[in-house]
Design an enzyme around this catalytic site. Sequence first.
Site, PDB file in Angstrom:
ATOM      1  N   ASP A  84     -31.953  32.586 -69.272  1.00  0.00           N
ATOM      2  CA  ASP A  84     -30.749  33.035 -69.989  1.00  0.00           C
ATOM      3  C   ASP A  84     -30.218  31.887 -70.851  1.00  0.00           C
ATOM      4  O   ASP A  84     -29.601  30.955 -70.334  1.00  0.00           O
ATOM      5  CB  ASP A  84     -29.668  33.500 -69.006  1.00  0.00           C
ATOM      6  CG  ASP A  84     -28.482  34.100 -69.737  1.00  0.00           C
ATOM      7  OD1 ASP A  84     -28.591  35.242 -70.203  1.00  0.00           O
ATOM      8  OD2 ASP A  84     -27.467  33.399 -69.885  1.00  0.00           O
ATOM      9  N   ASP A 183     -32.766  36.783 -76.223  1.00  0.00           N
ATOM     10  CA  ASP A 183     -33.256  35.431 -75.894  1.00  0.00           C
ATOM     11  C   ASP A 183     -34.655  35.178 -76.464  1.00  0.00           C
ATOM     12  O   ASP A 183     -34.885  34.147 -77.111  1.00  0.00           O
ATOM     13  CB  ASP A 183     -33.280  35.241 -74.368  1.00  0.00           C
ATOM     14  CG  ASP A 183     -31.898  35.409 -73.749  1.00  0.00           C
ATOM     15  OD1 ASP A 183     -31.258  34.414 -73.387  1.00  0.00           O
ATOM     16  OD2 ASP A 183     -31.463  36.574 -73.633  1.00  0.00           O
ATOM     17  N   HIS A 241     -21.459  33.970 -68.665  1.00  0.00           N
ATOM     18  CA  HIS A 241     -21.849  33.202 -69.856  1.00  0.00           C
ATOM     19  C   HIS A 241     -22.157  31.736 -69.569  1.00  0.00           C
ATOM     20  O   HIS A 241     -22.378  30.965 -70.507  1.00  0.00           O
ATOM     21  CB  HIS A 241     -20.830  33.311 -70.998  1.00  0.00           C
ATOM     22  CG  HIS A 241     -20.604  34.721 -71.466  1.00  0.00           C
ATOM     23  ND1 HIS A 241     -21.626  35.531 -71.925  1.00  0.00           N
ATOM     24  CD2 HIS A 241     -19.473  35.473 -71.524  1.00  0.00           C
ATOM     25  CE1 HIS A 241     -21.128  36.706 -72.259  1.00  0.00           C
ATOM     26  NE2 HIS A 241     -19.826  36.700 -72.013  1.00  0.00           N
TER      27      HIS A 241
HETATM   28  P1  AMP Z   1     -24.848  35.466 -72.719  1.00  0.00           P
HETATM   29  O1  AMP Z   1     -26.230  35.237 -72.247  1.00  0.00           O
HETATM   30  O2  AMP Z   1     -24.376  36.858 -72.660  1.00  0.00           O
HETATM   31  O3  AMP Z   1     -23.967  34.538 -71.943  1.00  0.00           O
HETATM   32  O4  AMP Z   1     -24.760  35.061 -74.230  1.00  0.00           O
HETATM   33  C1  AMP Z   1     -25.669  34.204 -74.864  1.00  0.00           C
HETATM   34  C2  AMP Z   1     -25.032  33.656 -76.099  1.00  0.00           C
HETATM   35  O5  AMP Z   1     -24.611  34.719 -76.953  1.00  0.00           O
HETATM   36  C3  AMP Z   1     -23.782  32.826 -75.874  1.00  0.00           C
HETATM   37  O6  AMP Z   1     -24.064  31.491 -75.521  1.00  0.00           O
HETATM   38  C4  AMP Z   1     -23.139  32.914 -77.237  1.00  0.00           C
HETATM   39  O7  AMP Z   1     -23.762  32.081 -78.171  1.00  0.00           O
HETATM   40  C5  AMP Z   1     -23.423  34.355 -77.625  1.00  0.00           C
HETATM   41  N1  AMP Z   1     -22.327  35.233 -77.202  1.00  0.00           N
HETATM   42  C6  AMP Z   1     -22.239  35.968 -76.073  1.00  0.00           C
HETATM   43  N2  AMP Z   1     -21.096  36.649 -76.008  1.00  0.00           N
HETATM   44  C7  AMP Z   1     -20.424  36.345 -77.152  1.00  0.00           C
HETATM   45  C8  AMP Z   1     -19.160  36.727 -77.706  1.00  0.00           C
HETATM   46  N3  AMP Z   1     -18.356  37.587 -77.059  1.00  0.00           N
HETATM   47  N4  AMP Z   1     -18.807  36.218 -78.888  1.00  0.00           N
HETATM   48  C9  AMP Z   1     -19.616  35.360 -79.566  1.00  0.00           C
HETATM   49  N5  AMP Z   1     -20.819  34.956 -79.091  1.00  0.00           N
HETATM   50  C10 AMP Z   1     -21.213  35.445 -77.909  1.00  0.00           C
HETATM   51 MG    MG Z   2     -25.639  33.813 -70.556  1.00  0.00          MG
HETATM   52 MG    MG Z   3     -27.879  36.164 -71.916  1.00  0.00          MG
END
Ligand code: AMP
Ligand code: MG
Ligand code: MG
Length: 271
Positions: A84, A183, A241
């Site tokens: 992730d 990813d 996150h």
């Molecule tokens: P996640 O794996 O869902 O934690 O998200 C991976 C990446 O997507 C994060 O490190 C951000 O760069 C981007 N991301 C996720 N959610 C958001 C959000 N609500 N707003 C902007 N970027 C996001």
């Molecule tokens: Mg994440």
């Molecule tokens: Mg993710």
Amino acid sequence: MLQFIPWIRRANLLHILHTSSGLGLSSVLLSSERTSAGLVSNNKWYSDIHSPTLCVDNNMASVQQPPSRQSFHPQTYHNFLVLDFEATCDKQLIKPQEIIEFPILKLHGRTLEIEAVFHTYVQPVVHSELTPFCTELTGIVQSMVDGKPTLQEALQMVDDWMRKEGLLDPKVNSIFVTCGDWDLKTMLPGQCQLLGLPVPDYFKKWINLKKAYSFAMGDYPKSGLPFMIKGLNLQHIGKLHSGIDDCKNIANIMKELARRGFTFKQTGSNL
Ligand code: AMP
Ligand code: MG
Ligand code: MG
């Protein structure tokens, strides 16, 4: 365990309808027989990759066993590699996004237990200063990425770790698992292209947990991890996150789906 029986029927029906990956899973599932007690599969494919002494009873309607012999539905992989990424971000889309956290959990293919962990933060180069929004979202502060490996160095570290863990052995069948396609379909190939780096083949096929969940549960998890955690009555671990915490939650979701009788199969490819 009677409440699992309709669930298993639906899950396997959906599975049979989604066997386009060419991994032979359709034959696994179609060679299964339903009995009044539940699903009984042909074990041959499983014993090909696991010691016969590790073979478990596939009768998913009777999973009441002591924890040490908990009967998860056999999988076709020796290992799952849960991944992730976290990446630079702001309220508005920033371009290019750069990976800042690179975690991998190596899961045992049958027990779904964590066997090894790879983790590094990664130094962003184009937007080297993290935004307050990014820190708030991911919990990653500037000092956690400053002086850390570049993506090129991190990829070399991953490769060394994969070798050390035996994951580059052609006889070992492993696959990455991510929450969504972003990813490995977008983020890694996009940044590698910008940097002129090759993407190793092992990153070119994956299981999208959201698709797996929807095949199993008949419900697409639009909100991702929180939706799946709630749907399976699990506890959320750590911070949403945070890459490493997201990986642990993905692993827990996988373990619960496997416990309920779900067989994971490849859903995405860049090959
Ligand atoms: P996640 O794996 O869902 O934690 O998200 C991976 C990446 O997507 C994060 O490190 C951000 O760069 C981007 N991301 C996720 N959610 C958001 C959000 N609500 N707003 C902007 N970027 C996001
Ligand atoms: Mg994440
Ligand atoms: Mg993710």
